[in-house]
Design a protein around this motif. Structure first.
Motif, PDB file in Angstrom:
ATOM      1  N   UNK A 173     -38.153 -13.937  -9.368  1.00 25.01           N
ATOM      2  CA  UNK A 173     -36.867 -14.635  -9.358  1.00 25.01           C
ATOM      3  C   UNK A 173     -35.867 -13.680 -10.002  1.00 25.01           C
ATOM      4  N   UNK A 199     -46.852 -15.204 -23.459  1.00 20.45           N
ATOM      5  CA  UNK A 199     -46.395 -13.932 -22.904  1.00 20.45           C
ATOM      6  C   UNK A 199     -45.102 -13.492 -23.597  1.00 20.45           C
ATOM      7  N   UNK A 219     -34.032 -15.664 -22.137  1.00 18.88           N
ATOM      8  CA  UNK A 219     -33.712 -16.747 -21.205  1.00 18.88           C
ATOM      9  C   UNK A 219     -34.603 -16.598 -19.981  1.00 18.88           C
ATOM     10  N   UNK A 220     -34.616 -17.631 -19.128  1.00 23.03           N
ATOM     11  CA  UNK A 220     -35.461 -17.570 -17.927  1.00 23.03           C
ATOM     12  C   UNK A 220     -34.632 -17.215 -16.694  1.00 23.03           C
ATOM     13  N   UNK A 221     -35.299 -16.970 -15.577  1.00 21.49           N
ATOM     14  CA  UNK A 221     -34.616 -16.501 -14.363  1.00 21.49           C
ATOM     15  C   UNK A 221     -34.286 -17.607 -13.378  1.00 21.49           C
ATOM     16  N   UNK A 222     -33.521 -17.250 -12.362  1.00 18.43           N
ATOM     17  CA  UNK A 222     -33.048 -18.197 -11.355  1.00 18.43           C
ATOM     18  C   UNK A 222     -33.636 -17.861  -9.995  1.00 18.43           C
ATOM     19  N   UNK A 223     -33.989 -18.885  -9.216  1.00 17.40           N
ATOM     20  CA  UNK A 223     -34.462 -18.633  -7.858  1.00 17.40           C
ATOM     21  C   UNK A 223     -33.360 -18.872  -6.829  1.00 17.40           C
ATOM     22  N   UNK A 225     -38.600 -12.888 -13.618  1.00 20.67           N
ATOM     23  CA  UNK A 225     -39.632 -13.910 -13.801  1.00 20.67           C
ATOM     24  C   UNK A 225     -40.494 -14.021 -12.552  1.00 20.67           C
ATOM     25  N   UNK A 228     -42.928 -16.024  -9.941  1.00 21.85           N
ATOM     26  CA  UNK A 228     -43.325 -17.348  -9.451  1.00 21.85           C
ATOM     27  C   UNK A 228     -44.830 -17.284  -9.217  1.00 21.85           C
ATOM     28  N   UNK A 247     -42.125 -21.294  -4.294  1.00 19.03           N
ATOM     29  CA  UNK A 247     -41.732 -22.054  -5.474  1.00 19.03           C
ATOM     30  C   UNK A 247     -42.403 -23.421  -5.536  1.00 19.03           C
ATOM     31  N   UNK A 277     -38.940 -21.987 -12.505  1.00 18.08           N
ATOM     32  CA  UNK A 277     -38.147 -22.400 -11.360  1.00 18.08           C
ATOM     33  C   UNK A 277     -36.687 -22.115 -11.636  1.00 18.08           C
ATOM     34  N   UNK A 278     -36.424 -21.530 -12.768  1.00 16.79           N
ATOM     35  CA  UNK A 278     -35.065 -21.076 -12.994  1.00 16.79           C
ATOM     36  C   UNK A 278     -34.380 -21.707 -14.170  1.00 16.79           C
ATOM     37  N   UNK A 279     -33.321 -21.077 -14.561  1.00 16.19           N
ATOM     38  CA  UNK A 279     -32.513 -21.511 -15.686  1.00 16.19           C
ATOM     39  C   UNK A 279     -31.800 -22.810 -15.314  1.00 16.19           C
TER      40      UNK A 279
END
Lengths: 565, 330
Positions: free
Chosen positions: A287, A400, A443-447, A522, A524, A547, B44-46
């Motif tokens: 992502x 992780x 922070x996390x990622x975007x799909x 990130x 999937x 996803x 699945x994303x921010x």
């Protein structure tokens, strides 16, 4: 005497248990019989391990609900499919779309699609769905109606008008599951609606699969025979077991009980691939970048030179390799999702700065230029005479990430910075991020394909913390009028060339100002078996992101074919 | 009678405190339920501001009620047993979720709890009575062992050997995957079959404790003068052991048994996690993980009431079976 009694008891116990085992075995065999109502010859059942039970399922087929069963993604469909890997667009319930202007989007709706209760699917259903989001803001999770003005059906077209330009909304519009007006218009409160059909029936949808049976530990879907792409469906039944307890995903995965799953497996090569190298595969589609955020309202991160030094000091390649077992590739420092977004990349920036090549010497010389010094014991001393020390926090249990923070600790120690690793509860962590009470975090990622989403989420000042409003994305507190203006300007352009120009200016801000540091893409999690089905998306053919959500799964299900025996 | 009234007053005070704490404590937890719901979607994303907003509207988190107003309406809910809709399982009502989970917990933990107590205490009496025999040493030593085994270790071992390697029992779940809970033989069979492993592991780990407590008490009681008297009177061994020894040695165990029955309602989080058992322990675990205030409050309230009531009943019961307390009361 006593031993005889014991023996009798033991035999009895054995007998009882064998009777019971016998019973339960016979029940499972009867259930598998009912799965042979296939539409294509040779169709096979598929077991998909993706839905967590806690420990049992609560039934909910409302595609707008955050607590819907994941199976809804196999039932409901959207207007268009946009691959978040490549940006490729595939017409789905709509056959084409056209921007009449930057505030007017018109879709032409596909002919001949039928709801699985036999009613025809029309443009009116589409207009109804969007207007329902307007009437029930709790369903409008993408905030579409902040810029939408009206959605109306005319014949076989749907006209979407915006109150102000918002071309990126296109991506979100194509993620809305379309529901039938003749059912949902009778629902009083679609927010609390669980869409549970009467016994033996299925929720009314257009998608490839419909509900066969729901039990608290498992549900099954079967193909909808009137599906508009029915010839592309080769599964006789989809089985969704509840994931829970000692019956772990890893164990079942290594025994080959699943055809498709999305587990995080620590050593996937050993636990899965090696068990059947011919059929067992994984592809961890990327992502968009997740990031290292620094609190820009705080010393020392309020100094741009210090942030640039961090770019050189932190080696994301090491984080990717050791912290993430190489599953998450290091992210490009522009923040773009490469290679999918290669077209947007301005390569001169990396040539000038070279952040992608870590160097503690460059970091130190930058730090020297703003008055930092290493003392005799190798510690970095700031201009205020104090030793540089700050903390990084990531949620407890996210192993992780915790490993990564320990690696960063070592990397920063090289230039004399003391980093403390904190691991609060998830809720406390997200509160700290929201209120800006942290030094450094992830922070996390975007799909999503359109790079605007990445920059808007992390850099738009409206997503930053202010007053009693919590930050949503812009945790570092980047407030820059030029950035905001570029992001806003992007909403009104429709040509690719203009979009590229704006994105490249945002890349320049990433390099020059370093509002945040892209970390890695990130992954999937996605493991699949080619024993029964082939045609899965992979690195060579990334036609969809696995996803396990709408609308990716419909894309994948229509690409799978039976493995030749 | 005065004793009873005093106990009742304490009962009511305890209940009030507990129910109030039940309201306060979840609200002291950091974070926001909407964000917790959304952090589930990591990977699945921010999460965007509009998503948080939508969920806040859905859960009614933006209702600008003062804490006092919330507290008052909470009391009203306590009396009507209406705890609203769960956040985690929205839009399922809390009462329905508890209703689904409670029977599983009560049956599994209730039966194993009572069995464990009866068998353990019974064996405790026997081992103390036959103090020094081979039976005593075998049972006492093995109980000391099983008592210190961590439950999850025993459970995992049982799952691995009996479930995974030998495949005699299912690895987890309360009943077979293809079944819908109902009262027919097939389902009950399946539920029974699935409960053997959890029940067995609970028994293995709980028996030892009861046995050792009972044995120690009993050994102390055996040296009392009235025991010698009873034997001197020529009473039968069984009668002396059970009515004279057992009855008195039982008292401390009974108190802990009453407490256990009270807490049992909350389920056993570890047992239910390991076996994916659809009981209250699992429900509570999920509720806490997701900051599901309505669900947490509902479950805690039931636990609190049961513990307090069980304690109260144990107090009264003690008066009935222990003449010494009866005399003090008078």
């Amino acid at each position: 005497m006593k031993s005889k009694k014991l023996l009798v008891f033991a035999i009895l116990a054995l007998l009882i248990s064998s009777i019971l085992t016998g019973c339960s075995k016979s029940t499972t065999s009867t259930s598998s019989k009912s799965s042979n109502n296939s539409s294509t010859p040779g169709a096979q059942p598929m077991t998909i391990a993706t839905d967590d039970g806690s420990p049992t399922f609560q039934e909910n087929w409302n595609p707008f609900s955050v607590n819907a069963r994941k199976g809804v993604a196999w039932m409901y469909e959207t207007l268009y499919y946009i691959s978040s890997q490549t940006g490729d667009e595939t017409p789905w319930l709509a056959t084409s779309y056209k921007w009449n202007s930057s505030t007017d989007l018109v879709y032409t709706i596909r002919d001949g699609v039928k709801w699985n209760d036999g009613q025809p699917f029309t443009a009116k259903d589409v207009a109804f769905t969007f207007n329902m989001l307007k009437n029930f803001p709790a369903l409008d999770s993408h905030g579409l109606w902040t810029t939408l003005e009206s959605v109306t059906a005319n014949g076989n077209t749907v006209d979407i008008k915006f109150s102000k330009p918002d071309t990126p909304a296109f991506t979100y519009i194509n993620q809305i599951p379309i529901v039938p007006e003749h059912i949902w218009s009778k629902v009083d409160d679609p927010v609390q609606y669980t869409n549970i059909p009467a016994d033996g029936k299925t929720p009314v949808a257009t998608g490839a699969f419909e509900l066969q049976k729901f039990t608290p530990y498992q549900y099954t879907l079967v193909p909808y025979k009137g599906y508009w792409q029915a010839d592309k469906i080769h599964e006789s039944q989809l089985i969704f077991p509840a994931l829970n307890g000692a019956d772990t995903v890893d164990m079942n995965l290594s025994q080959g009980k699943y055809d498709w799953t999305q587990a995080y497996v620590p050593d996937v090569q050993k636990t899965y691939i090696d068990k059947d190298p011919k059929n067992n595969h994984y592809w961890y589609a990327q992502s968009a970048a997740s990031n290292i955020v620094m609190n820009l309202n705080e010393k020392p991160f309020n100094n741009v030179k210090f942030r640039q030094a961090m770019e050189y000091a932190i080696d994301t390649k090491e984080l990717s390799a050791k912290g993430e077992n190489g599953y998450d590739a290091p992210a490009d420092r522009s923040g773009l999702h490469l290679p999918g977004q290669n077209d947007y990349l301005d390569q001169s920036l990396e040539a000038k700065y070279g952040y992608n090549t870590p160097s503690s010497d460059k970091a130190l010389s930058l730090l020297k230029s703003i008055g930092y010094k290493k003392n005799s014991s190798g510690k970095l001393i700031g201009p205020d005479g104090k030793q540089v020390a700050f903390s990084i926090e990531v949620p407890t249990g996210w192993t992780d990430w915790i490993t990564c923070t320990k690696l960063i600790k070592n990397q920063l120690a090289k230039i004399g910075i003391d980093l403390t690793v904190k691991t609060p509860e998830v809720a406390a962590w997200s509160k700290d991020l929201g209120t800006g009470s942290f030094d450094m975090s992830f922070t996390t990622g975007l799909n999503l394909y359109d790079p605007w989403f990445y920059y808007n989420l992390y850099l738009n000042s409206s997503n930053a913390h202010s007053g009693d409003k919590n930050a949503a994305g812009n945790y570092e507190g980047w407030k820059d009028p030029k950035t905001d203006q570029l992001l806003d300007q992007y909403k009104s352009v429709t040509s690719d060339a203009d979009k590229k120009k704006i994105i490249q200016q945002l890349e320049a801000i990433m390099y020059e100002q370093v509002p945040l540091i892209p970390l890695f893409y990130n992954a999937n999690w996605n493991q699949y078996s080619t024993k029964k089905f082939v045609g899965w998306p992979d690195a060579k053919n990334p036609y969809a992101t696995p996803t396990f959500a709408m609308p990716d799964v419909e894309m994948i299900m229509t690409h799978l074919t039976l493995a030749s025996k | 009678m005065r004793h009873l009234l005093k106990r009742l007053a304490i009962l009511i005070l305890t209940l009030w405190t507990a129910v109030t704490l039940n309201f306060v404590i979840p609200r002291l937890m950091p974070g926001n339920p909407a964000e917790v719901i959304l952090t589930k979607f990591r990977g699945q994303g921010q999460v965007s501001a509009s998503q948080i907003h939508a969920i806040e509207i859905m859960l009614g988190l933006n209702s600008h009620q003062t804490l006092l107003q919330q507290y008052l309406s909470y009391w009203k809910k306590v009396f009507t047993f209406d705890f609203g809709l769960s956040y985690t399982f929205y839009p399922q009502p809390v009462s329905a979720l508890i209703g689904q989970a409670l029977p599983w917990t009560l049956v599994l933990l209730g039966i194993t709890g009572v069995l464990g107590f009866l068998i353990g205490s019974g064996l405790g009496i026997i081992t103390a009575w036959r103090n020094g025999t081979r039976l005593d040493s075998v049972l006492t030593i093995s109980s000391t062992f099983t008592q210190v085994f961590p439950y999850f270790w025993v459970a995992m071992l049982a799952v691995y050997v009996l479930g995974y390697l030998l495949q005699w029992f299912p690895l987890s779940q309360g009943f077979s995957s293809d079944m819908i809970p109902s009262f027919n033989m097939q389902f009950l069979n399946s539920a029974l079959y699935h409960s053997i492993l959890p029940a067995f592991t609970i028994l293995v780990t709980s028996l030892g404790g009861w046995l050792l407590t009972m044995r120690n008490n009993m050994v102390a009681v055996l040296s009392e003068d009235y025991m010698t008297l009873a034997q001197a009177k020529g009473l039968k061994n069984n009668k002396v052991a059970v009515s004279y020894g057992g009855r008195n040695a039982m008292l401390p165990s009974l108190t802990s048994f009453a407490l256990m029955i009270g807490t049992l309602v909350g389920g056993n989080v570890i047992v239910e996690q390991v076996f994916a058992y659809p009981g209250l322990g699992n429900l509570l675990f999920t509720a806490v993980q997701n900051q599901d205030y309505p669900l947490m409050q509902g479950i805690f309230l039931i636990i609190v009431i049961c513990v307090v009531l069980a304690n109260f009943l144990a107090d009264i019961f003690m008066v009935l079976i222990d003449p010494r307390i009866r005399r003090e009361v008078k």
